[in-house]
Design an enzyme around this catalytic site. Structure first.
Site, PDB file in Angstrom:
ATOM      1  N   LYS A 282       0.818  -1.208   0.000  1.00 45.34           N
ATOM      2  CA  LYS A 282       0.000   0.000   0.000  1.00 45.34           C
ATOM      3  C   LYS A 282       0.855   1.262   0.000  1.00 45.34           C
ATOM      4  O   LYS A 282       2.029   1.242   0.355  1.00 45.34           O
ATOM      5  CB  LYS A 282      -1.004  -0.032   1.151  1.00 45.34           C
ATOM      6  CG  LYS A 282      -2.098  -1.071   0.887  1.00 45.34           C
ATOM      7  CD  LYS A 282      -3.276  -0.994   1.817  1.00 45.34           C
ATOM      8  CE  LYS A 282      -4.369  -1.957   1.337  1.00 45.34           C
ATOM      9  NZ  LYS A 282      -5.495  -2.030   2.286  1.00 45.34           N
TER      10      LYS A 282
ATOM     11  N   ARG B 126      -3.534 -10.189   4.506  1.00 40.52           N
ATOM     12  CA  ARG B 126      -3.854 -10.253   3.075  1.00 40.52           C
ATOM     13  C   ARG B 126      -2.653  -9.699   2.311  1.00 40.52           C
ATOM     14  O   ARG B 126      -2.322  -8.523   2.452  1.00 40.52           O
ATOM     15  CB  ARG B 126      -5.120  -9.435   2.789  1.00 40.52           C
ATOM     16  CG  ARG B 126      -5.580  -9.467   1.334  1.00 40.52           C
ATOM     17  CD  ARG B 126      -6.825  -8.599   1.173  1.00 40.52           C
ATOM     18  NE  ARG B 126      -7.365  -8.660  -0.179  1.00 40.52           N
ATOM     19  CZ  ARG B 126      -6.962  -7.890  -1.180  1.00 40.52           C
ATOM     20  NH1 ARG B 126      -5.990  -6.998  -0.985  1.00 40.52           N
ATOM     21  NH2 ARG B 126      -7.512  -8.000  -2.381  1.00 40.52           N
TER      22      ARG B 126
END
Length: 266
Positions: free
Chosen positions: A204, A244
């Protein structure tokens, strides 16, 4: 949880697994690398992403989920749409990963309740094209906990059983970097909310910005995998249920290391 984005525009790997055969092959590879769950999504949720039609999302994910499930893979579907969730469960999905926590489609909790599968309720304040404008917090950890509690109460009222629910603080969704870091630091508190906790930090933007070069340019997404490993190890040590990730093997190794350290403390 390994990621299979059946999309042309996901932030880190858009297009790589857009072909159905490539997506199935990648899902099987993730299991070989140590994934317990393969998360299949047909709609990008990166900041600024436009939504795809229901028909397109279904065409992307249903065949992939059906084939992976047929091969014995535990599959989750990454969707905000109740109709996609219903089709995915019919195709064999065992978990619905809803980044909106039931806010994007009011029918979602009822579909999940009827299916009996696990349900990831993520902290969410709006769709991709507006979400960053809503990243305004006084105390991000307290507000995320409170808003998750409200979502849990709401989906429970629609019939979702408590044991179906998994929580996700929504790193990167309506969050600036400082908010993400505060939530990572509070993983133990989040893991103590009474339901399993899913952490999704992989590749991210806040990791790339932390690792920016002297010119201030953020690291490319795939060059933040080592930083992802650090978050994975910290999350595992703090009691997260699942992470994840895109690059499964090293993250699975990081979880094993964290488990070994915790075992040595026992």
């Amino acid at each position: 949880m390994g990621v299979v984005n059946v999309t042309p525009d996901s932030f880190s790997d858009g297009g790589r697994w857009f072909d159905r055969s490539a997506a199935v092959r990648h899902g099987l590879e993730l299991v070989e690398q140590g994934a317990d769950i393969v998360d299949v999504g047909g709609e990008s949720t990166r900041p600024g992403a436009a939504r795809v039609s229901l028909e397109e999302e279904l065409a992307r994910v249903e065949p992939v989920i059906r084939e992976l499930s047929r091969r014995g893979v535990t599959v989750s579907v990454d969707t905000m749409r109740a109709e996609v969730a219903r089709a995915a469960v019919d195709a064999g999905a065992k978990l619905v990963n809803d980044v909106s926590g039931g806010l994007a489609d009011p029918a979602m909790p009822r579909v999940v309740a009827a299916s009996g599968v696990a349900y990831v309720v993520m902290h969410w304040r709006g769709h991709s094209h507006t979400m960053q404008s809503r990243a305004v917090y006084g105390d991000v950890v307290t507000e995320v906990c409170d808003e998750l509690a409200k979502r849990v109460a709401s989906v429970r009222a629609e019939g979702v059983a408590e044991e179906q629910i998994v929580l996700d603080p929504g790193l990167g969704f309506s969050k600036h970097p400082e908010h993400n870091w505060a939530l990572v630091a509070a993983t133990e508190r989040l893991a103590g909310l009474g339901r399993p906790l899913l952490i999704g930090a992989s590749r991210k933007r806040f990791l790339g910005r932390l690792l920016a070069g002297p010119d201030g340019a953020p690291r490319p997404f795939e060059d933040s995998d080592a930083a992802t490993l650090a978050v994975t190890a910290l999350a595992a040590q703090a009691g997260a249920w699942c992470v994840r990730v895109h690059d499964v093997r090293p993250n699975a190794d990081a979880v094993r290391v964290a488990a070994a350290v915790e075992g040595a403390r026992a």
